[in-house]
Design an enzyme around this catalytic site. Structure first.
Site, PDB file in Angstrom:
ATOM      1  N   ASP A   1       0.645   1.209  13.607  1.00 23.56           N
ATOM      2  CA  ASP A   1       1.297  -0.356  12.979  1.00 23.56           C
ATOM      3  C   ASP A   1       1.516  -0.983  14.298  1.00 23.56           C
ATOM      4  OD1 ASP A   1       0.954  -0.061  10.432  1.00 23.56           O
ATOM      5  OD2 ASP A   1       3.003   0.952  10.065  1.00 23.56           O
TER       6      ASP A   1
ATOM      7  N   GLY B   1       0.651  -1.108  -0.047  1.00 25.89           N
ATOM      8  CA  GLY B   1       0.015   0.181  -0.100  1.00 25.89           C
ATOM      9  C   GLY B   1       0.853   1.303   0.149  1.00 25.89           C
TER      10      GLY B   1
ATOM     11  N   ARG C   1      -7.925  -2.243  -0.635  1.00 26.94           N
ATOM     12  CA  ARG C   1      -7.856  -0.781   0.190  1.00 26.94           C
ATOM     13  C   ARG C   1      -7.952   0.370  -0.696  1.00 26.94           C
ATOM     14  NH1 ARG C   1      -1.820  -2.845   2.164  1.00 26.94           N
ATOM     15  NH2 ARG C   1      -1.905  -0.927   3.439  1.00 26.94           N
TER      16      ARG C   1
END
Length: 702
Positions: free
Chosen positions: A319, A90, A118
């Site tokens: 993350d 991504g 996404r």
């Protein structure tokens, strides 16, 4: 006998590697990238760049090999033959789209099934507004899409979420097309792109603004200088092993070396501290514009406690939420994570993936639109875990499975190679090491809960240490404060910085604050008269401290003040008069005291132990013979230090000492409980070791 410790290293930072590859391809000349991640995502980005005519050497080799990128310039990529397949990256597709928006060519960006789910509108929207032509080739809003770049116009983009990828794509498009851009985010996001741009000769301004955090690139340069950089270890990768060490309780035996500790990435550390895990950064240094340090689980605290995270904290740990959720499953109490709706559109719907898997292994969890509520347990956790093709889900539950009382089976462990090739081998290695050095009894895990909940009791502090005659009193914040005062040229700044790095503490440079005030007043009025400065003048400067983990930078009017500006001759000539003003010292007092957060602070100046931190745990007063201080001052200026010049400089220093010590406001005096350290015959290393020894002695008395 103390057990043997273990130090490990994790692969290079994925976010920085991706940016370095693309920006290196936009530069003029050959960039050299050391420590680049060889995970699946950067490899996919590298292959896409090769299709655009960029020569990249060494990306397919081991991580100890240098990656060389033959940059073709800002707008000289070639039209690719076939699609640019970014697989599951991504970051790669979004940042590359920004760079392609300025290229006079047409390309098709695509990816695997996961990437094709996404959202891309947040990137393509502002790029279209700048003038790029973008057409979705399948479902609207996702890859694959075709992009045709070329001449672009300026943009001020106001994002609804704080996204480093959106911001970076716009910055890449702006620098590629040579047009100014502004990005307003609701809160600050990762700033890796801004730091790399700085190293390539691009001025990017950033700071707080009405509505959030504003990043501006008003005048992009006509070319980018090649990169010469070392990619630090990925904090997100290190977080898995820090969590493992916290869960098993191996204390300061375990270190993760050379990790990037950029403050926009380390939001997990304060959350871990609130849970009872003391993670310290030691040996802090700077590489390629990024803060780097060694991470140590600093002690065997009691069992982890529940935590609440959300709001402004989430962008700095987005993350790391999967590994935080795993820690919460073993913490005492109910943990709550909110404001993390962005996780719905990562490699998987991470909130759903976490909730599903935690329930499968026996953890009570409630799922919300933007977060989770997790009830910790010390019961055995067993069962299968579905990764949903998401590397961070796989590694988070892998860490849990490597702790006592857990039997967890990961359905697709190979997905970890996206960001961490060799993860499972390294996890097995640290687990084997711990089983070897421990006595077989887990310090955490089933049956090791503390008897009561709530905050940990503070460690008792001794009131006196007879051999150093220092009162051992905690700062109001509970932070260990080391106050270093002393005469000019005695080595305060050098020693304080070295001590802070050795201990993993913050370093407060009070002189930089006074220089920033002086600079701001001179900029506002070059004919400034010190005695006319008012509180309103000082408020208008908006002086603030910014911490890159433990290192200090000064911001003024929302922008970071360069070190060279603080050291300018015009500032040096006026700073003494400005720093003697009561209105200035009062204005900066609370700002300095507010720096006492985290495990510790080393504060240096001339009234640290007497005024700013009168209850500092350790107070040091540095001094040296005037001739030795004069010699150091002359050498610092890059001049030769002959006997006559040394004597003349020594007389000037003695005169300054007399003036400073006789001032009515904050005179230069040794605090009555400060240890006097004569540095006349000491080199910087010896000074650092002496101060660290005093601090260790006090710590050992607790």
């Amino acid at each position: 006998m103390r057990s043997a410790g273990l130090s490990i290293r994790v692969p290079g930072d994925k976010s920085i590697t991706q940016r370095a590859l693309i920006l290196g391809a936009m530069a003029d000349g050959t960039s050299r990238i050391e420590g680049a991640l060889r995970g699946a995502d950067p490899l996919a980005t590298g292959r896409a760049l090769a299709r655009l005519g960029v020569e990249i050497d060494g990306l397919g080799a081991s991580e100890d090999q240098v990656v060389r990128i033959a940059g073709r310039g800002l707008r000289s990529w070639k039209s690719p033959k076939g699609i640019l397949d970014l697989e599951n990256s991504g970051t790669g597709v979004r940042l590359l789209a920004g760079a392609l928006a300025a290229q006079p060519l047409t390309a098709v960006l695509a990816g695997d099934e996961s990437l094709s789910r996404r959202p891309m509108d947040r990137i393509t929207g502002p790029l279209r507004e700048m003038g790029a032509s973008i057409r979705y080739l399948g479902r609207p809003g996702v890859v694959p899409f075709q992009i045709t770049g070329g001449d672009l116009s300026e943009i001020r983009h106001e994002g609804r979420v704080a996204s480093a990828q959106v911001k970076s794509a716009i910055l890449f498009a702006g620098v590629g097309a040579g047009v100014g851009v502004e990005v307003l985010e609701p809160r600050r996001s990762r700033d890796h792109s801004e730091r790399i741009f700085e190293g390539m000769g691009v001025d990017v301004a950033e700071g707080e603004a009405t509505g959030g955090w504003l990043v501006r690139m008003p005048e992009p340069p006509p070319r980018l200088s090649p990169l010469q950089m070392q990619v630090p270890g990925d904090f997100s990768s290190a977080a898995f092993f820090l969590a493992w060490a916290a869960l098993v309780g191996c204390g300061d035996l375990f270190t993760v070396e050379a990790v990037g500790v950029n403050p926009t990435r380390t939001g997990l550390l304060p959350a871990l501290a609130r849970m009872g895990a003391d993670i310290r950064v030691v040996g802090r240094r700077r590489t390629g514009g990024e803060a780097v340090g060694d991470l140590v689980v600093a002690g065997d605290s009691s069992v982890l406690g529940a935590v609440e995270v959300g709001g402004d904290e989430i962008p700095g740990m987005i993350d790391e939420v999967p590994i935080l959720a795993v820690l919460a499953a073993r913490a005492e109490g109910v943990s709550r994570i909110s404001g993390a709706g962005e996780l719905r559109v990562k490699e998987s719907d991470r909130l759903a993936a976490l909730a599903t898997n935690l329930r499968r292994i026996g953890v009570r969890v409630e799922e919300f639109d933007d977060g989770l509520e997790i009830e910790g347990t010390d019961a055995p956790l067993t069962g299968p875990v579905e990764t949903f093709h998401d590397h961070r889900i796989a590694m988070a539950f892998g860490v849990l499975g490597a702790t006592p009382g857990c039997d967890i089976r990961i359905d697709g462990p190979g997905v970890a190679d996206v960001s961490f090739p060799g993860f499972w081998d390294l996890l097995a290695r640290v687990r084997t090491w711990w089983e070897t050095v421990s006595d077989g009894t887990p310090r955490r895990g089933p049956g090791t809960r503390r008897p009561t909940s709530g905050m940990r009791e503070p460690r008792p502090r001794a009131r006196d240490t007879p051999d150093t005659r220092m009162p051992v009193v905690a700062a109001p914040t509970g932070c260990t404060v080391v106050a270093i005062d002393g005469s000019a040229g005695s080595g305060k700044s050098t020693t304080a910085a070295a001590v802070a790095g050795q201990l993993g503490y913050r370093h407060l440079d009070s002189g930089a604050l006074y220089r920033a005030v002086t600079l701001g007043l001179l900029d506002a009025d070059p004919g400034m008269v010190a005695g006319t400065v008012t509180p309103a003048d000082l408020e208008a400067l908006d002086i603030a401290i910014e911490w890159d983990d433990r290192a200090m930078a000064v911001r003024m009017r929302g922008a970071r003040v360069p070190e060279e500006a603080l050291r300018a001759a015009r500032v040096t000539s006026e700073v003494s008069a400005v720093s003697a003003l009561a209105v200035v010292r009062e204005h900066l007092l609370q700002l300095q005291r507010a720096a006492a957060e985290g495990p510790g602070l080393v504060a240096e100046g001339r009234d640290m132990g007497t005024v700013v931190f009168p209850d500092a745990v350790v107070k040091i007063y540095l001094d040296a013979h005037p001739r030795e201080r004069a010699r150091r001052r002359i050498l610092q200026r890059g001049e030769s230090a002959d006997a006559a010049e040394i004597e003349e400089e020594a007389r000037r220093l003695e005169g300054r000492d007399a003036r400073d010590s006789s001032r009515s406001l904050a005179p230069l005096v040794r605090a009555g409980d400060a240890v006097l350290l004569d540095t006349t015959h000491m080199d910087p290393m010896a000074q650092m070791e002496a101060v660290v020894g005093l601090v260790r002695a006090v710590e050992g008395s607790h």
